[in-house]
Design an enzyme around this catalytic site. Sequence first.
Site, PDB file in Angstrom:
ATOM      1  N   HIS A   1     -26.202  -7.953  18.565  1.00 46.59           N
ATOM      2  CA  HIS A   1     -26.404  -8.974  17.530  1.00 46.59           C
ATOM      3  C   HIS A   1     -26.036  -8.450  16.144  1.00 46.59           C
ATOM      4  O   HIS A   1     -25.372  -9.144  15.362  1.00 46.59           O
ATOM      5  CB  HIS A   1     -27.850  -9.472  17.526  1.00 46.59           C
ATOM      6  CG  HIS A   1     -28.208 -10.257  18.754  1.00 46.59           C
ATOM      7  ND1 HIS A   1     -29.469 -10.792  18.954  1.00 46.59           N
ATOM      8  CD2 HIS A   1     -27.478 -10.605  19.853  1.00 46.59           C
ATOM      9  CE1 HIS A   1     -29.489 -11.425  20.127  1.00 46.59           C
ATOM     10  NE2 HIS A   1     -28.293 -11.310  20.681  1.00 46.59           N
TER      11      HIS A   1
ATOM     12  N   HIS B   1     -24.181 -18.862  21.456  1.00 48.19           N
ATOM     13  CA  HIS B   1     -24.755 -17.514  21.518  1.00 48.19           C
ATOM     14  C   HIS B   1     -23.916 -16.600  22.410  1.00 48.19           C
ATOM     15  O   HIS B   1     -23.815 -15.397  22.137  1.00 48.19           O
ATOM     16  CB  HIS B   1     -26.200 -17.551  22.024  1.00 48.19           C
ATOM     17  CG  HIS B   1     -26.860 -16.206  21.903  1.00 48.19           C
ATOM     18  ND1 HIS B   1     -27.420 -15.755  20.728  1.00 48.19           N
ATOM     19  CD2 HIS B   1     -26.991 -15.190  22.800  1.00 48.19           C
ATOM     20  CE1 HIS B   1     -27.878 -14.528  20.917  1.00 48.19           C
ATOM     21  NE2 HIS B   1     -27.644 -14.167  22.159  1.00 48.19           N
TER      22      HIS B   1
ATOM     23  N   ASP C   1     -22.411 -12.954  21.374  1.00 53.00           N
ATOM     24  CA  ASP C   1     -22.460 -11.710  22.152  1.00 53.00           C
ATOM     25  C   ASP C   1     -21.061 -11.140  22.397  1.00 53.00           C
ATOM     26  O   ASP C   1     -20.851  -9.914  22.328  1.00 53.00           O
ATOM     27  CB  ASP C   1     -23.145 -11.959  23.496  1.00 53.00           C
ATOM     28  CG  ASP C   1     -24.659 -12.088  23.384  1.00 53.00           C
ATOM     29  OD1 ASP C   1     -25.216 -11.674  22.346  1.00 53.00           O
ATOM     30  OD2 ASP C   1     -25.280 -12.609  24.326  1.00 53.00           O
TER      31      ASP C   1
ATOM     32  N   HIS D   1      37.179   2.102   5.563  1.00 55.04           N
ATOM     33  CA  HIS D   1      36.851   2.130   4.126  1.00 55.04           C
ATOM     34  C   HIS D   1      37.503   3.327   3.445  1.00 55.04           C
ATOM     35  O   HIS D   1      36.897   4.391   3.395  1.00 55.04           O
ATOM     36  CB  HIS D   1      35.339   2.206   3.953  1.00 55.04           C
ATOM     37  CG  HIS D   1      34.877   1.866   2.577  1.00 55.04           C
ATOM     38  ND1 HIS D   1      34.793   2.772   1.553  1.00 55.04           N
ATOM     39  CD2 HIS D   1      34.469   0.683   2.037  1.00 55.04           C
ATOM     40  CE1 HIS D   1      34.323   2.195   0.456  1.00 55.04           C
ATOM     41  NE2 HIS D   1      34.109   0.917   0.737  1.00 55.04           N
TER      42      HIS D   1
ATOM     43  N   ILE E   1      37.288   6.618   1.134  1.00 52.95           N
ATOM     44  CA  ILE E   1      36.235   6.812   0.130  1.00 52.95           C
ATOM     45  C   ILE E   1      34.894   6.508   0.801  1.00 52.95           C
ATOM     46  O   ILE E   1      34.755   5.498   1.491  1.00 52.95           O
ATOM     47  CB  ILE E   1      36.442   5.880  -1.080  1.00 52.95           C
ATOM     48  CG1 ILE E   1      37.728   6.233  -1.834  1.00 52.95           C
ATOM     49  CG2 ILE E   1      35.248   5.951  -2.032  1.00 52.95           C
ATOM     50  CD1 ILE E   1      38.057   5.274  -2.963  1.00 52.95           C
TER      51      ILE E   1
ATOM     52  N   GLY F   1      29.635   3.419  -1.446  1.00 48.79           N
ATOM     53  CA  GLY F   1      28.525   3.690  -2.353  1.00 48.79           C
ATOM     54  C   GLY F   1      27.173   3.355  -1.751  1.00 48.79           C
ATOM     55  O   GLY F   1      26.185   4.043  -1.993  1.00 48.79           O
ATOM     56  N   VAL F   2      27.100   2.304  -0.928  1.00 54.11           N
ATOM     57  CA  VAL F   2      25.807   1.929  -0.334  1.00 54.11           C
ATOM     58  C   VAL F   2      25.302   2.998   0.628  1.00 54.11           C
ATOM     59  O   VAL F   2      24.096   3.139   0.823  1.00 54.11           O
ATOM     60  CB  VAL F   2      25.899   0.565   0.380  1.00 54.11           C
ATOM     61  CG1 VAL F   2      26.083  -0.550  -0.620  1.00 54.11           C
ATOM     62  CG2 VAL F   2      27.008   0.553   1.415  1.00 54.11           C
TER      63      VAL F   2
ATOM     64  N   GLU G   1      21.838   5.009   0.672  1.00 56.07           N
ATOM     65  CA  GLU G   1      21.026   5.223   1.872  1.00 56.07           C
ATOM     66  C   GLU G   1      20.691   6.699   2.040  1.00 56.07           C
ATOM     67  O   GLU G   1      19.574   7.050   2.443  1.00 56.07           O
ATOM     68  CB  GLU G   1      21.762   4.690   3.100  1.00 56.07           C
ATOM     69  CG  GLU G   1      21.075   4.967   4.424  1.00 56.07           C
ATOM     70  CD  GLU G   1      19.711   4.315   4.569  1.00 56.07           C
ATOM     71  OE1 GLU G   1      18.871   4.846   5.324  1.00 56.07           O
ATOM     72  OE2 GLU G   1      19.473   3.263   3.921  1.00 56.07           O
TER      73      GLU G   1
END
Length: 439
Positions: free
Chosen positions: A81, A238, A242, A345, A351, A354-355, A359
Site C-alpha cells: 500500500h 483496490h 495492489d 568529391h 577535396i 567540410g561536413v 563530424e
Amino acid sequence: MPASDRQHTLAKPASITGTSLHTGEQVTLTLQPAPENFGFKFRRMDLEDKPFIPALVEKVQKVERATTIAEGGVNVHTVEHVISALAGMGVDNAIIEMDANEPPIVDGSSQPFVELIKKAGLQEQSEPRKIFEIREPIYQETRDGTIITIVPDKKFRVSCTNVGPGGRFTQYLSLEINPETYEKEIAPARTFVYYEDIAPLMEKGLIKGGTLEAAVVVRGDTLLSKQPLRFNNEFVRHKILDIIGDLMLSGKRITGHVIAVRPGHGPNTEMARAIVSQYNAMRAMVPPAVNIPGGEAVLDINEVMNILPHRYPFLLVDRIIGFEGETKCRGIKNVTINEQFFQGHFPGHPIMPGVLQLEAMAQVASIVLLRMPSHQGKIGYFLSANNVKWRKPVVPGDTLIIETEITKAKRSVAQAIGRCLVNGQVVSEAELMFNVVDR
C-alpha cells in the site's frame, strides 16, 4: 508522475501512526527524503542497527494476503500500500522508517499515505527519471486461473478484472495511471476480505489488527463495513492499487499496458520478476562501459572504436594523441586517396568534404565528453553546429589534427569548440552542441 522528466523525492519528513493489519501492533511510519537513484527502502527503527530493506522483488519472502520483504532475517510485512502510494504519486526515492515490522493499515486504502506524501511535498532532483518501456509482451498464467500480461504502450495503463469466489463481485476497470488518476480513482479503494477466509487467516496468526474500519468484509452477497462503498467497483480498484505497489518491486517505473484477470500478490510479484528479467536482457545488449584513461594518454584505433559507435566508412578519427586537463582532447585523421568519399568529391580534384571535418570534430569531442564520470557508458548525439568556418581545402596526403574543448556540460547537454589543422594552419572550426543519452 509529475510532468517533469526528473526524479522526485519528498521535500521534508512526514509521519503517521496507526495499527498494523496482521500483527495488531501500534506503529509510527515516517517518510523521509532520499538521494537520487536511491529507490524505496524500508528502515526498521526499532532494531539495534536500524537496518535497511530495499523494496525489491528479490527481497520478497512470502505473499500470503500481503507482500512481505526480508533481508538477513529482518522483515517488513504488507509493503504494497505504501509503495503503491509512492509510485502512484510520482515519488522515485524515499526512506520508509517504521518502529515495527508492518505499516499502519489505517482505513485499508493507500489514501492516508497519499495525504502523507502531499503533506511532505515533492522535491525535484537533478537526475533524469528512468522509465523502462515494455517493448515485448510478457505473459503469465497460473493453474488457478490468474492471468497477467503486459503489452507495449507509451503510457502506464492497468486493465483489471476482479473475480470473487463463485464469480461474486466480478468487476472490471481500465485506467491510465498518473498522479491525478491515482489519487482520485485508486488511492481511496479499501482492502477487502471474504468472510470464509477470515478464520483460516486468524488461525495463522494474521489480521490481528483487522477491523471493519480497516477493510470491507464480504459475507455471501452482503458487505460488512463501517461505511458504505466508496465506489461501486471498489474491489477492482483496490486490486489495481495492489498491482501498482507489487510491480514497483521490480525497481523500475514502466510504460506498458498491464492486463490482469484475478490478480493476487503472488502473480503480481512474479510479474515484477519478469519485468526485471526483461530489463536485464535488454541491458545485456549494451556494451560495457569503456575505461577511458585520465591524465596524459594516447588511444590507438582499437581503443577509439571501443569508445565510439562509428565504423567504416564513418569513423573519422585514427588516433587520440593527447588529453589536456578534463576538457581538451586532440586526435589525428590521416587523409588518404583511398577514402570512399573521394570517389565522388570531386573526381579529378579530390577535396575532403567540410561536413566530414565537422563530424571528425564531433567524434573527438565525444571522446573527451564520454570520459567525464557522469557520462561514461553513454553516447553523444550531435544537436547543432554554429559559427562553422572552412578556411582551406584538405586533400589526400594531409594529416588532420583535430582539437576540441568541452566548454559547458550540464546534465545531458554539452557544448564544445573544435578546429582542424593541417601543418599548423587552421582549415576548419566550429561550435558544437551535444545531447548525452544512455546507449
